[in-house]
Design a protein around this motif. Structure first.
Motif, mmCIF file in Angstrom:
data_model
loop_
_atom_site.group_PDB
_atom_site.id
_atom_site.type_symbol
_atom_site.label_atom_id
_atom_site.label_comp_id
_atom_site.label_asym_id
_atom_site.label_seq_id
_atom_site.Cartn_x
_atom_site.Cartn_y
_atom_site.Cartn_z
ATOM 1 N N THR A 133 0.885 -1.135 0.070
ATOM 2 C CA THR A 133 0.048 -0.044 -0.128
ATOM 3 C C THR A 133 1.001 1.271 0.024
ATOM 4 O O THR A 133 0.416 2.393 -0.291
ATOM 5 C CB THR A 133 -0.907 0.159 1.222
ATOM 6 O OG1 THR A 133 0.025 -0.305 2.314
ATOM 7 C CG2 THR A 133 -2.100 -1.132 1.165
ATOM 8 N N ARG A 134 2.167 0.992 0.070
ATOM 9 C CA ARG A 134 3.100 2.199 0.179
ATOM 10 C C ARG A 134 3.826 2.431 -1.152
ATOM 11 O O ARG A 134 4.558 3.609 -1.390
ATOM 12 C CB ARG A 134 3.928 2.170 1.385
ATOM 13 C CG ARG A 134 3.373 2.278 2.694
ATOM 14 C CD ARG A 134 4.189 1.924 3.926
ATOM 15 N NE ARG A 134 5.284 2.897 3.933
ATOM 16 C CZ ARG A 134 6.597 2.897 4.387
ATOM 17 N NH1 ARG A 134 6.967 1.611 4.878
ATOM 18 N NH2 ARG A 134 7.365 3.814 4.342
ATOM 19 N N LEU A 135 3.791 1.378 -2.003
ATOM 20 C CA LEU A 135 4.700 1.516 -3.145
ATOM 21 C C LEU A 135 4.084 2.548 -4.328
ATOM 22 O O LEU A 135 4.725 3.082 -5.241
ATOM 23 C CB LEU A 135 4.794 0.181 -3.855
ATOM 24 C CG LEU A 135 5.522 -0.846 -3.027
ATOM 25 C CD1 LEU A 135 5.607 -2.284 -3.811
ATOM 26 C CD2 LEU A 135 6.896 -0.323 -2.720
ATOM 27 N N THR A 136 2.777 2.457 -4.317
ATOM 28 C CA THR A 136 1.860 3.323 -5.047
ATOM 29 C C THR A 136 0.903 4.102 -4.244
ATOM 30 O O THR A 136 0.908 3.971 -3.157
ATOM 31 C CB THR A 136 1.273 2.458 -6.303
ATOM 32 O OG1 THR A 136 0.162 1.537 -5.581
ATOM 33 C CG2 THR A 136 2.153 1.729 -7.264
ATOM 34 N N ASP A 137 0.153 5.031 -5.097
ATOM 35 C CA ASP A 137 -0.896 5.897 -4.252
ATOM 36 C C ASP A 137 -2.091 6.042 -5.203
ATOM 37 O O ASP A 137 -2.060 5.581 -6.253
ATOM 38 C CB ASP A 137 -0.225 7.145 -3.700
ATOM 39 C CG ASP A 137 0.365 7.884 -4.690
ATOM 40 O OD1 ASP A 137 0.033 7.595 -6.075
ATOM 41 O OD2 ASP A 137 1.200 9.082 -4.500
ATOM 42 N N LEU A 138 -3.046 6.841 -4.805
ATOM 43 C CA LEU A 138 -4.338 6.853 -5.715
ATOM 44 C C LEU A 138 -3.939 7.643 -6.772
ATOM 45 O O LEU A 138 -4.311 7.734 -7.914
ATOM 46 C CB LEU A 138 -5.289 7.543 -5.076
ATOM 47 C CG LEU A 138 -5.906 6.855 -3.698
ATOM 48 C CD1 LEU A 138 -6.754 7.855 -2.982
ATOM 49 C CD2 LEU A 138 -6.502 5.622 -4.464
#
Length: 244
Positions: free
Chosen positions: A149-154
Motif C-alpha cells: 500500500t506504500r509502493l503506489t498511491d491513488l
C-alpha cells in the motif's frame, strides 16, 4: 487539437511533433511549472506563441538548444509571423549534445526509501499484477507484500484510468525524481508512432491535477525513438504500472 495531421496537414504534424520533442528535451533543465504551461499551450494549438516562450526562457536561463531546435523555432515563427525572428533567439546558446541529468529517480516515494530503501530494486515491474488494483502486487514482488500500500498511491491510478482502452498507449511508468527532498512525480508514457502525444500529455496532466498533484510531470514519447538522458535515467528508476 486532436491530431495536427488532420487539422493542419503534414506541415502541422511536423511543427507539433517537433515542438513536442523539443519540450521533451527540456525536461529536467527548465522549471517544471514553465514546462507544464508550454505543454498545455501546445495541446491547445498555440503554435504561434511557443517559439517566443522557448527562445526567451532558454536565453534567460542559459539552457542550450541544438541548431536543429533553433531552426525549428525560426521555421515555426516564419510560418505564422513571416518576417521576424523568435524572441531573443540570438541569445540562445548552442550545444549539439544534451547533458546527462543530475536528477536521481526512484520507483518508490521518499518515505519508503527512508524506511525500506535497501529492499527496493532499482526498477519495479507492477504490470504483471493479477488484477487492476495497484496494491495487488505481481507474484515476483511477493517479498514486498508488506509494503504494497506504500509502493503506489491513488494518484498513480489517474493515468491508468484516463488512458484505459487506448490502443495507442503502449506502457505507463512512474518515477519519483529527486531532488527536491519530497520528490516530484514523473509519469512516463510510451505511445505508438503517429499518436498525438501532446494531447495525451494534457489529458494525464489534467487528471493528475484533479487528483491533487498539479506539480507532477508527464513525459509522453513515441515508441522506438531515441530518448534524452533524462528520460532514459527516469525509466531505469521507475515503476512500470501498465504494459500493453
Amino acid at each position: 487539437m486532436a491530431d495536427a495531421r488532420v487539422e493542419l496537414g503534414e506541415q502541422g504534424w511536423r511543427h507539433f511533433s517537433g515542438l513536442h520533442r523539443l519540450l521533451l528535451n527540456l525536461a529536467g533543465r527548465v522549471p517544471d511549472d514553465w514546462l507544464n504551461h508550454v505543454r498545455a499551450m501546445l495541446a491547445a494549438g498555440d503554435l504561434a506563441k511557443i517559439p517566443d516562450h522557448v527562445s526567451g526562457a532558454t536565453a534567460e536561463l542559459g539552457v542550450p538548444l541544438t541548431t536543429g531546435q533553433v531552426a525549428l523555432l525560426r521555421e515555426t515563427v516564419a510560418t505564422f509571423f513571416g518576417g521576424r525572428e523568435p524572441m531573443r533567439i540570438d541569445g540562445v546558446r548552442i550545444a549539439e549534445e544534451i547533458p546527462a541529468t543530475a536528477h536521481r529517480f526512484s520507483p518508490v516515494p521518499a518515505d519508503v526509501l527512508a524506511t525500506d530503501g535497501a529492499r527496493i530494486p532499482p526498477r519495479l515491474d507492477l504490470s504483471g499484477r493479477p488484477g487492476d488494483d495497484l496494491w495487488d502486487l505481481p507474484p515476483a514482488l511477493a517479498p514486498l507484500d508488506d509494503l504494497a500500500t506504500r509502493l503506489t498511491d491513488l494518484e498513480d491510478s489517474a493515468p491508468l484510468s484516463v488512458l484505459r482502452g487506448r490502443e495507442d498507449v503502449l506502457s505507463i511508468a512512474r518515477a519519483w525524481r529527486f531532488p527536491p527532498g519530497a520528490g516530484v512525480r514523473v509519469v512516463l508514457i510510451e505511445v505508438a508512432a503517429g499518436a498525438a502525444a501532446w494531447d495525451i500529455t494534457r489529458t494525464v496532466q489534467q487528471a493528475l491535477h484533479r487528483h491533487g498533484d498539479p506539480g507532477a510531470q508527464v513525459e509522453v514519447f513515441w515508441t522506438g525513438e531515441d530518448l534524452p538522458p533524462y528520460h532514459r535515467t527516469a525509466l531505469a528508476g521507475a515503476a512500470l504500472l501498465q504494459r500493453a
